[in-house]
Write a protein that holds these residues in place. Structure first.
Motif, mmCIF file in Angstrom:
data_model
loop_
_atom_site.group_PDB
_atom_site.id
_atom_site.type_symbol
_atom_site.label_atom_id
_atom_site.label_comp_id
_atom_site.label_asym_id
_atom_site.label_seq_id
_atom_site.Cartn_x
_atom_site.Cartn_y
_atom_site.Cartn_z
ATOM 1 N N GLN A 134 0.824 -1.203 0.000
ATOM 2 C CA GLN A 134 0.000 0.000 0.000
ATOM 3 C C GLN A 134 0.862 1.258 0.000
ATOM 4 O OE1 GLN A 134 -3.615 0.048 0.045
ATOM 5 N NE2 GLN A 134 -3.141 -2.031 -0.606
ATOM 6 N N VAL A 139 -0.452 5.064 -1.075
ATOM 7 C CA VAL A 139 -1.635 5.161 -0.215
ATOM 8 C C VAL A 139 -1.215 5.802 1.102
ATOM 9 C CG1 VAL A 139 -3.414 3.842 0.993
ATOM 10 C CG2 VAL A 139 -2.675 3.147 -1.293
ATOM 11 N N SER A 140 -2.064 6.627 1.676
ATOM 12 C CA SER A 140 -1.760 7.268 2.951
ATOM 13 C C SER A 140 -1.455 6.224 4.014
ATOM 14 C CB SER A 140 -2.945 8.125 3.399
ATOM 15 O OG SER A 140 -2.775 8.561 4.729
ATOM 16 N N ARG A 142 -1.895 6.306 7.179
ATOM 17 C CA ARG A 142 -2.991 6.140 8.142
ATOM 18 C C ARG A 142 -4.078 5.226 7.577
ATOM 19 N NH1 ARG A 142 -2.261 9.611 12.294
ATOM 20 N NH2 ARG A 142 -1.012 11.483 11.888
ATOM 21 N N LYS A 143 -4.379 5.413 6.313
ATOM 22 C CA LYS A 143 -5.379 4.561 5.670
ATOM 23 C C LYS A 143 -4.899 3.122 5.594
ATOM 24 C CE LYS A 143 -8.251 4.293 1.506
ATOM 25 N NZ LYS A 143 -8.542 4.937 0.192
ATOM 26 N N LYS A 146 -5.156 1.530 9.134
ATOM 27 C CA LYS A 146 -6.540 1.238 9.508
ATOM 28 C C LYS A 146 -7.085 0.030 8.750
ATOM 29 C CE LYS A 146 -7.750 5.953 10.920
ATOM 30 N NZ LYS A 146 -8.575 7.146 10.628
ATOM 31 N N LYS A 147 -6.727 -0.067 7.460
ATOM 32 C CA LYS A 147 -7.163 -1.214 6.675
ATOM 33 C C LYS A 147 -6.543 -2.499 7.203
ATOM 34 C CE LYS A 147 -9.122 -3.403 3.292
ATOM 35 N NZ LYS A 147 -10.582 -3.626 3.292
#
Length: 218
Positions: A134, A139-140, A142-143, A146-147
């Motif tokens: 990711q 991709v961030s 943080r995102k 969380k994923k």
């Protein structure tokens, strides 16, 4: 204590065991240790080059090595069986030949076995590979974290902690960010903690990923 020692080594003999099982004379110890590293690197490189799935995750949870006088037995614990199971006989034979060539050993026979694990995203190595992929795709962070926690919750774990360090999102100053969900009792030896330290190279530089997963308590 949890921040100063490897959680796996801290729990050896209680909730964790060695991933390599063999005995060696002191003068031969370094050679056997390098041999283990060659085996693991050869397997990971083969899977990465030939059988990478669409998500970019190799799916290898761990590689266990057992050595005897005439046999080296390798057990690959894998989360996505289609990496090696489809056409398994040919692929495993090819993998075995590659590893044998890398080791260049004549006196020992090499045996490779594949074991499927349930709930692959409940294992930190596979989860770290997912986060790394990711981050490579910008991709961030943080995102991505969380994923990863959402995937781990589906694997029926009691807690997870994810930490990422480096130039996050391309910022000039490196920093450390972490997130925790559930319980992660690092100071308790009875707690079975799966741990992984993973390095990923991005266009912004090298990022370090650490994952602690609380499985159960004995």
């Amino acid at each position: 204590m949890g921040q100063k020692i490897n959680p796996l080594g801290f729990r050896l003999g209680t909730t964790q065991g060695h991933h390599s099982l063999w005995f060696a004379q002191p003068k031969n110890f370094s050679e056997d240790l390098q041999e283990d590293q060659k085996i693991r690197n050869s397997i990971k490189n083969y899977v990465q080059k030939n059988m990478k799935i669409s998500s970019g995750v190799e799916g290898i949870a761990r590689i266990k090595i057992q050595k005897r006088t005439d046999v080296i037995q390798v057990i690959i614990y894998i989360g996505f069986p289609k990496l090696l199971i489809e056409g398994s006989s040919k692929k495993i034979e090819e993998l075995q030949m590659n590893v044998q060539k890398e080791l260049n050993c004549v006196n020992q026979k090499l045996s490779i076995a594949i074991t499927r694990i349930a709930n692959p995203y409940g294992h930190p190595n596979i989860l770290a590979e997912f986060i790394a992929e990711q981050l490579k795709n910008r991709v961030s962070f943080r995102k991505a974290m969380k994923k990863a926690i959402e995937l781990t919750e589906q694997a029926d774990t009691k807690g997870i902690q994810v930490q990422i360090a480096g130039r996050l999102d391309g910022k000039e100053i490196a920093r450390v960010e972490w997130i925790r969900e559930g319980r992660v009792p690092l100071q308790t030896i009875r707690a079975k903690i799966d741990y992984c330290s993973y390095t990923v190279r991005t266009i912004y530089g090298v990022l370090g990923i650490k994952i602690w997963i609380f499985v159960n308590e004995e």
